[in-house]
Design an enzyme around this catalytic site. Structure first.
Site, PDB file in Angstrom:
ATOM      1  N   GLU A  67      43.994  49.452  57.071  1.00 43.67           N
ATOM      2  CA  GLU A  67      45.349  48.980  56.643  1.00 43.67           C
ATOM      3  C   GLU A  67      45.817  50.116  55.548  1.00 43.67           C
ATOM      4  O   GLU A  67      46.520  49.793  54.552  1.00 43.67           O
ATOM      5  CB  GLU A  67      45.265  47.523  55.976  1.00 43.67           C
ATOM      6  CG  GLU A  67      44.705  46.645  56.810  1.00 43.67           C
ATOM      7  CD  GLU A  67      44.524  45.295  56.257  1.00 43.67           C
ATOM      8  OE1 GLU A  67      45.226  44.418  56.734  1.00 43.67           O
ATOM      9  OE2 GLU A  67      43.877  45.092  55.196  1.00 43.67           O
TER      10      GLU A  67
ATOM     11  N   TYR B 271      51.039  33.509  31.507  1.00 43.82           N
ATOM     12  CA  TYR B 271      50.440  34.948  32.268  1.00 43.82           C
ATOM     13  C   TYR B 271      50.625  35.042  33.657  1.00 43.82           C
ATOM     14  O   TYR B 271      50.688  36.304  34.225  1.00 43.82           O
ATOM     15  CB  TYR B 271      48.753  34.525  32.043  1.00 43.82           C
ATOM     16  CG  TYR B 271      48.661  33.747  30.613  1.00 43.82           C
ATOM     17  CD1 TYR B 271      48.576  34.829  29.717  1.00 43.82           C
ATOM     18  CD2 TYR B 271      48.292  32.761  30.354  1.00 43.82           C
ATOM     19  CE1 TYR B 271      48.443  34.535  28.416  1.00 43.82           C
ATOM     20  CE2 TYR B 271      48.050  32.344  29.134  1.00 43.82           C
ATOM     21  CZ  TYR B 271      47.989  33.248  28.079  1.00 43.82           C
ATOM     22  OH  TYR B 271      47.876  32.814  26.813  1.00 43.82           O
TER      23      TYR B 271
END
Length: 211
Positions: free
Chosen positions: A73, A119
């Protein structure tokens, strides 16, 4: 940081992800930008058992220079790192909850992970696009991934898993961890009434401060 130190850091952080179940078997791959090319985890390697000396090194044009053969990949990492020149690393995992979200999201749309915590916004941003499904290892996905990465630090591959970039390798790993936690919270709170989300103004403030 020297290349040798980056190799050691890559192996250490990859093992940490594997040991905590963010990848299984030989799933997942990681790349890091170098001044003279790229490092990438080898094909069919286990993130929990990387040998720093055998991590693949690629030239600036992405040709294989040394080490074991790189992940099949390569094109996935190239798509993100060319779209985001500020990024120093990319982490692709098959982490459970983020992958579950990738199976629930409309292909070509944005993932259904609401801004529940600051976050998530700070590390992932406003958008988390979901690239349509392609067979794993199919280089035909590169243009779609590149296009999605132009406007987002992270993305999902439909029915496959997350791809996350960061300024440094540690940043990319931490963002991957935050994405998995955000996906877990999204699934836990799906269909629960009265869930409090961050407001658009709160999201704007976070992005202006940390984005």
């Amino acid at each position: 940081m020297s290349e040798a130190a980056i190799r050691e850091e890559l192996a250490t952080l990859a093992k940490s992800l594997f040991d905590r179940g963010y990848s299984v078997g030989t799933a997942g791959n990681i790349s890091v930008r170098l001044p003279d090319g790229w490092l990438m985890t080898p094909t069919n390697s286990c993130l929990g058992r990387l040998d720093p000396a055998r991590i693949s090194k690629l030239a600036p044009d992405w040709s294989h220079l040394s080490g074991d053969r790189p992940s099949k990949e390569v094109f996935l990492h190239r798509a993100v790192l060319t779209a985001r020149p500020e990024a120093g690393a990319v982490v692709h995992l098959h982490s459970t909850h983020a992958t579950a979200i990738s199976c629930l999201t409309t292909e070509g749309g944005d993932a259904d992970i609401p801004p529940l915590t600051p976050y998530f916004v700070m590390r992932i941003g406003r958008r988390l696009p979901c690239v349509p499904y392609y067979r794993p290892g199919d280089a035909a996905m590169e243009p779609a991934v590149h296009q999605a990465a132009l406007g987002a630090k992270a993305l999902l591959l439909a029915n496959h898993g997350p791809v996350v970039s960061g300024k440094t390798l540690a940043d990319a790993v931490h963002a991957s961890e935050e994405l998995e936690e955000a996906a877990r919270l999204a699934l836990l709170l799906r269909d629960v009434p009265g869930v409090r989300r961050l407001t658009p103004a709160q999201v704007d403030d976070l992005l202006a401060t940390f984005g």
